[in-house]
Design an enzyme around this catalytic site. Sequence first.
Site, PDB file in Angstrom:
ATOM      1  CD  GLU A  58      -2.982  -1.068   2.295  1.00 49.01           C
ATOM      2  OE1 GLU A  58      -4.131  -1.461   2.071  1.00 49.01           O
ATOM      3  OE2 GLU A  58      -2.628  -0.599   3.393  1.00 49.01           O
ATOM      4  CD  GLU A 116      -4.990  -5.505   2.609  1.00 49.27           C
ATOM      5  OE1 GLU A 116      -5.770  -4.647   3.118  1.00 49.27           O
ATOM      6  OE2 GLU A 116      -3.788  -5.583   2.901  1.00 49.27           O
TER       7      GLU A 116
END
Length: 843
Positions: free
Chosen positions: A182, A251
Amino acid sequence: MVGFAASLGLVLLYSWLAAAASAIKVEYDSNAIIIDGQRKVINSGAIHYPRSTPEMWPDLIQKAKDGGLDAIETYIFWDVHEPSRRQYNFAGNLDFVKFFKLIQDAGLYGILRIGPYVCAEWNYGGFPLWLHNTPGIELRTNNEIYKNEMQIFTTKIINMCKEANLFASQGGPIILAQIENEYGNIMEKYGQAGKEYVKWCAKMAVAQNISEPWIMCQQSDAPPPMINTCNGFYCDEFKPNNPKSPKMWTENWTGWFKLWGGKDPYRSAEDLAYAVARFFQRGGVLNNYYMYHGGTNFGRTAGGPYIVTSYDYHAPLDEYGNLNQPKWGHLKQLHAAIKQAEQFFTSATVETKNLMKNVDMTKFTINATGEKFCMLSNVDNLSHAKAKLEEGGNEFFLPAWSVSFVANCSTEVYNTAKVNTQSSVMVKKQNDEDENNNEEGTGGAKQLSWMWTAEPMQDTLNGKGRFKASQLLDQKDATFDVSDYLWYMTSFDNANTSLSNATLRVITNGHALHAYVNGELIGSKFSRQANGQQTVNGDDYSFIFEKQAFFKSGFNVISLLSATVGLANYGAFYDTKRTGLVGGAVELIGNGNVNASMNLTKSQWSYKVGLNSESQQFHDPSSGNANWSSVNVPQNTSMTWYKTTFKPPTGKDPVVVDLLGMGKGHAWVNGNSIGRYWPTQIAEKNGCDPECNYRGKYSDSKCRTNCGNPSQRWYHVPRSFLNENGDNTLILFEEVGGAPWNVTFQVVTVGSVCGNAYEGSKLELYCQGDARISEIQFASFGDPQGTCGSFKIGNYQATQSVPVVEKLCIGRPSCLIDVSQSTFGFSSWGNLTSRLAVQAACQ
């Protein structure tokens, strides 16, 4: 010797040949993961090995497989594997090699997310504190010191996987590996150095020389050959930065995490299934649930700050490993529908057209055979729809915010809004002392016998520490995060009578402060108060402590105990966020005379890391360092240790300890940490929605529950922590003051089950463990109304609904009901489709 060498050579040759024979080749294109030439779409689920125990792993993995998953994904957690530089730990629940081997034994694939920054609501994002405290280092940027350490750790993990033959090319389960995590969300803050760092990460990963593809999540500029992937509640609109890359969702947030003082997150099975179905309808190739099993933040692993010990995440498997129904069952049926359509998703010609407002039809056609499969989606969050795929064809009912899988473009096999699996109402109950206890487990329960001892603080209350500085230090710099606690101590000579009754004013960067003057506690304060009250500086968790105190003439000692509640784990430069008193101030302000004050900020400060009890291991029943007493056991007294012995609940149901009545602290069972506790942190009274409408975009603030109750009252005690046939020891460190009299051990089990299935489906009802269906509390085949716990008969029903279900189910651990007119001897009104609603008790 020659014979031995020859034999050894043959053994190595045979080993190599065996590995080569079982090697799996992993490739991809824009439409598929290609495993040994087979074109696949993958459903995966995150299970973090340190958030459970090795004894739980096989059951969790099997339940994931039973739920229709193809793969298990996990992060690798740097801080627990290398707590001190070059000192490694891969034992117990940190044995990720064993975890991946169990995944392979179950016939599933593995996904390795190294990071090594993980976020994961894990303490400090998974970075060890020695890394932060290394001179000249800057984390997650183009810094040579950091990159060297990151490469050393990454290489170690890769080499361990290679040595254990864990990669698919070696015959192992791992089909994908991730580097970084991320970073694209915060890269802009790091400027050009951030861009250079991402390029270096890709180059370093490729140099690890594995055959499996590398991925980077949330990294729109991921350099080739990295595959950039999506994280979020919805990823159907995501497009990879390389048109040849598969569309991957690393995710898929099944729920959300929870803060002390926060409410419970809830994401419906219908919405989660909708998001997955839309993702595959629009070209998705890999979907990974985050989390599939969240588990428990044992020890001090919870990050945040202020993230609770439970990491349940409202995942398909709950914190304890129970099936979270209906989510687990509804997704299982979804995965079966996806597998039915797999060849169409990976090998077909795709045509999408709009049938009407907010209704799309996607047709997948195998050109060689003419076979077809259709998906219908209604993205309207208010209005239902009816649609025909072709002139004269079947008409399909599409509830608002739903997706249908239609085999042969003629037969609906699954709709995301039509839940045909049971809902389980989980209860916590005492099963060894009083089978009739209510959920709270206190009425009639045998009270535990307690011993106690006080936290030894004579040295720190007298200002004696281990090192000194003429400034207020950053707590994480001083402690290396070996403890939640750091003592700041100073003294002064009071020759000013106007300071005899003065206000002690402390500005701190949190997260908690306990202030002592001349050995007496004058007050405590926390950066996040009960009922969700936040500090003025929000995420900084800074606050001001002010308390009037008496200062005697002459020598005075101020001892300030600062406590953290998990270190920050996310954001640009999160690693540099201040903790403790650093950047703050300590002042004495004369009563009624502002000019009569004393600034102690730059005084000589003495420091001590941690509590004396920590170094003396009071938490370990075998240490013998604590002077336990059963006389005059105190309550509502801060800095107090409590100990009791107990027999574990019988059976195999998961065990929890109810700590209602305690304040804030840490708990251990037989020396094993079950995490921080804080039942006095109460969730906000407002903002819950028991009648939540799941339709429409989900956010982490939507559909919250548990308003006005403790954020966490029950704490998981894994069965492997217990001596099943002997005495067990519970030890509590109480930081702020509580009463242990109502502490009880309970089990988590299915109390009742509900089902609401459509005609033409099969409804399976089942209890947990050794329990059986003892009563049918409601049953109606027709148009029943209401929800679980409040079902009622609708406009019509089969009069034999209850007797039919009783005959099929009573006295059995499970039963399967064919939801049809023939089962109930009933014809529905007109062309209406009937439903069966059932509520049954388990005992």
